[in-house]
Design a protein around this motif. Sequence first.
Motif, PDB file in Angstrom:
ATOM      1  N   VAL A 178       0.839  -1.204   0.000  1.00 56.58           N
ATOM      2  CA  VAL A 178       0.000   0.000   0.000  1.00 56.58           C
ATOM      3  C   VAL A 178       0.877   1.258   0.000  1.00 56.58           C
ATOM      4  N   ALA A 179       2.013   1.197   0.722  1.00 51.99           N
ATOM      5  CA  ALA A 179       2.874   2.377   0.836  1.00 51.99           C
ATOM      6  C   ALA A 179       3.712   2.625  -0.411  1.00 51.99           C
ATOM      7  N   THR A 180       4.052   1.584  -1.168  1.00 53.53           N
ATOM      8  CA  THR A 180       5.050   1.783  -2.230  1.00 53.53           C
ATOM      9  C   THR A 180       4.619   1.414  -3.648  1.00 53.53           C
ATOM     10  N   SER A 181       3.595   0.571  -3.814  1.00 55.52           N
ATOM     11  CA  SER A 181       3.251   0.163  -5.175  1.00 55.52           C
ATOM     12  C   SER A 181       2.440   1.239  -5.890  1.00 55.52           C
ATOM     13  N   ALA A 182       2.940   1.635  -7.055  1.00 48.75           N
ATOM     14  CA  ALA A 182       2.243   2.643  -7.855  1.00 48.75           C
ATOM     15  C   ALA A 182       1.051   2.033  -8.584  1.00 48.75           C
ATOM     16  N   LEU A 183       0.989   0.708  -8.639  1.00 52.91           N
ATOM     17  CA  LEU A 183      -0.110   0.040  -9.353  1.00 52.91           C
ATOM     18  C   LEU A 183      -1.232  -0.399  -8.415  1.00 52.91           C
ATOM     19  N   ALA A 184      -0.925  -0.552  -7.123  1.00 48.95           N
ATOM     20  CA  ALA A 184      -1.906  -1.130  -6.193  1.00 48.95           C
ATOM     21  C   ALA A 184      -3.181  -0.290  -6.120  1.00 48.95           C
ATOM     22  N   ALA A 185      -3.025   1.042  -6.060  1.00 46.96           N
ATOM     23  CA  ALA A 185      -4.210   1.896  -5.925  1.00 46.96           C
ATOM     24  C   ALA A 185      -5.146   1.731  -7.129  1.00 46.96           C
ATOM     25  N   HIS A 186      -4.554   1.536  -8.303  1.00 48.59           N
ATOM     26  CA  HIS A 186      -5.377   1.327  -9.499  1.00 48.59           C
ATOM     27  C   HIS A 186      -6.145   0.013  -9.395  1.00 48.59           C
ATOM     28  N   ARG A 187      -5.465  -1.030  -8.892  1.00 46.61           N
ATOM     29  CA  ARG A 187      -6.160  -2.307  -8.660  1.00 46.61           C
ATOM     30  C   ARG A 187      -7.335  -2.108  -7.700  1.00 46.61           C
ATOM     31  N   PHE A 188      -7.076  -1.451  -6.564  1.00 42.53           N
ATOM     32  CA  PHE A 188      -8.121  -1.296  -5.542  1.00 42.53           C
ATOM     33  C   PHE A 188      -9.326  -0.547  -6.113  1.00 42.53           C
ATOM     34  N   ALA A 189      -9.048   0.571  -6.785  1.00 47.93           N
ATOM     35  CA  ALA A 189     -10.132   1.479  -7.171  1.00 47.93           C
ATOM     36  C   ALA A 189     -10.836   1.058  -8.452  1.00 47.93           C
ATOM     37  N   HIS A 190     -10.092   0.467  -9.378  1.00 50.11           N
ATOM     38  CA  HIS A 190     -10.673   0.269 -10.707  1.00 50.11           C
ATOM     39  C   HIS A 190     -10.821  -1.184 -11.126  1.00 50.11           C
ATOM     40  N   VAL A 191      -9.861  -2.050 -10.742  1.00 54.51           N
ATOM     41  CA  VAL A 191      -9.922  -3.429 -11.247  1.00 54.51           C
ATOM     42  C   VAL A 191     -10.849  -4.304 -10.404  1.00 54.51           C
ATOM     43  N   VAL A 192     -10.668  -4.258  -9.084  1.00 59.04           N
ATOM     44  CA  VAL A 192     -11.395  -5.211  -8.242  1.00 59.04           C
ATOM     45  C   VAL A 192     -12.914  -5.023  -8.273  1.00 59.04           C
ATOM     46  N   PRO A 193     -13.431  -3.784  -8.203  1.00 59.12           N
ATOM     47  CA  PRO A 193     -14.900  -3.641  -8.188  1.00 59.12           C
ATOM     48  C   PRO A 193     -15.564  -4.347  -9.381  1.00 59.12           C
ATOM     49  N   GLU A 194     -14.976  -4.156 -10.565  1.00 53.92           N
ATOM     50  CA  GLU A 194     -15.486  -4.797 -11.774  1.00 53.92           C
ATOM     51  C   GLU A 194     -15.346  -6.324 -11.693  1.00 53.92           C
ATOM     52  N   ARG A 195     -14.219  -6.757 -11.176  1.00 54.67           N
ATOM     53  CA  ARG A 195     -13.933  -8.193 -11.101  1.00 54.67           C
ATOM     54  C   ARG A 195     -14.851  -8.894 -10.098  1.00 54.67           C
ATOM     55  N   MET A 196     -15.188  -8.204  -9.016  1.00 57.89           N
ATOM     56  CA  MET A 196     -16.106  -8.782  -8.027  1.00 57.89           C
ATOM     57  C   MET A 196     -17.463  -9.048  -8.679  1.00 57.89           C
ATOM     58  N   ARG A 197     -17.940  -8.066  -9.445  1.00 61.01           N
ATOM     59  CA  ARG A 197     -19.243  -8.252 -10.117  1.00 61.01           C
ATOM     60  C   ARG A 197     -19.180  -9.419 -11.095  1.00 61.01           C
ATOM     61  N   ALA A 198     -18.100  -9.473 -11.877  1.00 61.54           N
ATOM     62  CA  ALA A 198     -17.970 -10.542 -12.873  1.00 61.54           C
ATOM     63  C   ALA A 198     -17.868 -11.911 -12.189  1.00 61.54           C
ATOM     64  N   MET A 199     -17.165 -11.969 -11.057  1.00 60.30           N
ATOM     65  CA  MET A 199     -17.005 -13.239 -10.351  1.00 60.30           C
ATOM     66  C   MET A 199     -18.336 -13.709  -9.758  1.00 60.30           C
ATOM     67  N   GLU A 200     -19.093 -12.783  -9.195  1.00 54.18           N
ATOM     68  CA  GLU A 200     -20.401 -13.178  -8.645  1.00 54.18           C
ATOM     69  C   GLU A 200     -21.300 -13.729  -9.752  1.00 54.18           C
ATOM     70  N   THR A 201     -21.236 -13.112 -10.920  1.00 55.06           N
ATOM     71  CA  THR A 201     -22.026 -13.591 -12.057  1.00 55.06           C
ATOM     72  C   THR A 201     -21.560 -14.985 -12.491  1.00 55.06           C
ATOM     73  N   ALA A 202     -20.253 -15.179 -12.565  1.00 53.10           N
ATOM     74  CA  ALA A 202     -19.711 -16.480 -12.968  1.00 53.10           C
ATOM     75  C   ALA A 202     -20.163 -17.575 -12.007  1.00 53.10           C
ATOM     76  N   ILE A 203     -20.183 -17.245 -10.714  1.00 52.55           N
ATOM     77  CA  ILE A 203     -20.607 -18.229  -9.715  1.00 52.55           C
ATOM     78  C   ILE A 203     -22.107 -18.480  -9.837  1.00 52.55           C
ATOM     79  N   ALA A 204     -22.887 -17.410  -9.975  1.00 56.94           N
ATOM     80  CA  ALA A 204     -24.346 -17.572 -10.129  1.00 56.94           C
ATOM     81  C   ALA A 204     -24.655 -18.477 -11.318  1.00 56.94           C
ATOM     82  N   ASP A 205     -23.869 -18.305 -12.401  1.00 55.24           N
ATOM     83  CA  ASP A 205     -24.098 -19.077 -13.631  1.00 55.24           C
ATOM     84  C   ASP A 205     -23.387 -20.430 -13.628  1.00 55.24           C
ATOM     85  N   ARG A 206     -22.637 -20.728 -12.551  1.00 55.41           N
ATOM     86  CA  ARG A 206     -21.777 -21.930 -12.536  1.00 55.41           C
ATOM     87  C   ARG A 206     -20.982 -22.020 -13.836  1.00 55.41           C
TER      88      ARG A 206
END
Lengths: 417, 417
Positions: B225-253
Amino acid sequence: MTRSAPVSPVARQVTCTAPVNIAVVKYWGKRDAKLILPSNSSLSVTLSQDDLHSRTTISLAPTHVTDRMWLNGSECSVPANARLVNCLTAARRHREALEKANPELPRWSTWGIHIGSENNFPTAAGLASSASGYACLVFTLAQVLELPLTGPELSRYARLGSGSACRSIMGGFVAWNMGTRADGTDSQAYQVAPETHWPELEALILVVNDAKKGTSSTVGMQTTVATSALAAHRFAHVVPERMRAMETAIADRDFAQFAELTMQDSNQFHAICLDTYPPIFYMNDTSKAVVHLVTAINRLMPTIQAAYTFDAGPNAVIYAPRDHMTRLLQLFTYFFPAPTDVSTRDFFNDPYARVPEGVVLGRDFPAEYQAVRDTFAVSTPGAVKRIIHTRVGDGPRVLSSSEASVLNAQGLPKSLK
Amino acid sequence: MTRSAPVSPVARQVTCTAPVNIAVVKYWGKRDAKLILPSNSSLSVTLSQDDLHSRTTISLAPTHVTDRMWLNGSECSVPANARLVNCLTAARRHREALEKANPELPRWSTWGIHIGSENNFPTAAGLASSASGYACLVFTLAQVLELPLTGPELSRYARLGSGSACRSIMGGFVAWNMGTRADGTDSQAYQVAPETHWPELEALILVVNDAKKGTSSTVGMQTTVATSALAAHRFAHVVPERMRAMETAIADRDFAQFAELTMQDSNQFHAICLDTYPPIFYMNDTSKAVVHLVTAINRLMPTIQAAYTFDAGPNAVIYAPRDHMTRLLQLFTYFFPAPTDVSTRDFFNDPYARVPEGVVLGRDFPAEYQAVRDTFAVSTPGAVKRIIHTRVGDGPRVLSSSEASVLNAQGLPKSLK
């Protein structure tokens, strides 16, 4: 062996060498694959041609019926190599324009080109030769065709052969500005500082043993741009800031800052490779051991001792000021012993005489780093295959001696394989 | 050995088990270290307690003069473990509030607590036990103190012990919503789908041999969190989208979608570790060999065969549908032979009877994957130390048999080390 027609008495022949460069802000990703326009700017250190270089002879003659090329003594097809053709075409068109503007000029643009190129480092060393090779090709072409080009203009021709080749057109510290134009006319290299600005900067190349052939960088870059969710953030937000900081560190000869930025950028390049799908790994367990060792000595000592950087392979390049080199050599040869079947001289020779009388590499641990001696395991002999010592160096050179020529007077390789 | 006072006849004792979970959208980074509030939401699969679990007995008695805890038979200091104290304090305060609201309730909040906890998997297996351990602790506390808590509420108590423990409070597919409140009251787990929704999902844990102890995850996360220049982008932009996609994948098996997201998210977690300064490496050359192998069979076959995921260590967890398990077991045992001093039974037993009569693991290559047989090298025996086969499972269980208890009637360990 094919024989060419007897060479014309008006034939021209030029031989040049060009250096290797190792980036400290990495190029990875193209926004245009055909013109080789990058997704981000990059910055490198040109390494001394006294240690590592490509050497290219170009023979230009009206009697050469087709363009031909020999790489390390073996002929390779010119038409099959689109990037090579692009370089030749660009240089010929440039010459043709000069000839049209001035009809008194000889019509060299219509002559055939024979190219002989060799690297003074073995392919097995795992060092990319495309940067020095294409830089040498276009530099020699410009000489033989008498193209009046500045370094940045010439770098654009080198870029058509291999992106990173554009940075081998100059010595010292060289930036490749990504540019914004669609035709690539502003995507070129410029010299941030000449080699004389910071001559104390030296480098060790640790050639790492690796069983597997990694992903080709052309394919790898395309996959990263297409699949990594982090790469775009690196391109747009991280690199612009890092380029400015790196130029400042070089202007100030601030090794601590230079080293931190170099290591962070190497890490981030490999991070976006890992974020690629499927992931690309270039560093192996030996590469990681080098990272851990450099991290430990940098923590231990009051000043940063060394910076690691890794290109698209497991080899480590270690940048350090001259004053640190003796102890670094002792450190690396201690933890990474020579392969059992390789003599110390073949594993590491000492071109810059940094090893003092009485010190035995691989045996004598550096006193300054004593505290890390027992915190790391000594690697299997041969995990590092060879250590090459070099330093910051100048740009391409024209060689005047006919002995240096790769081709004979007929424009054919002196030694055919 | 210290002796406690004789146990009170009113003493209460409860024994429970709780499962391990392996994330498919990874938790890495805290926005509040004390409350263990994460920088991004995460999602995991709860693995079957029949195979892997923590088992905890809590003895509550007015005669227990201090809180004590034994982990795998060895006593550990309760006051020295701030996270354990946080869990006990939260549960006691909750009980105290109930007692104040209803004076007829017994004053259990004032009694001493003895905790005995064991894992049924060896520490040497390199599996994190903090998730199952803290989930089991707070689940058992809620039972013994009769706290009327929903799963999500209980998950907040588990989170105080170890972030990922909050996802072991429920079975099946569990998301941990990062929440936005400063006090953490909305940072809790919820069940995306129960284990019965997709019971065909199975897992292989490849326990990878590793000489070095990696960076602790608590320290590692802070550095990222203190040093990675990419981590904040993952937290803010990648994971929210990925969580939605993963829930859909699980719902659809939808295994193909589930697998791709799982692999991409594992890659990205390790990418931000590498972008940390100094960089953190958890995967080693054996881990990478697993990635290359899974990538190759997924490319080879018309449907995605398996997904790899790696936590903060070199072990691979392979998710795959039941139907693929026979050939995957053959594949992995062929390329990663058992250590020479370990019997096949100890290397891999077959709890779900997926190996057909006549098939010899490590010898018989799966016919479906024949095309990759000669494109990979067989690893040194023991590069993978053990293979554990498991599947999606339920949430924590209360055990009624007194035989299951870790503590005896006096609230002391049955077996002391």
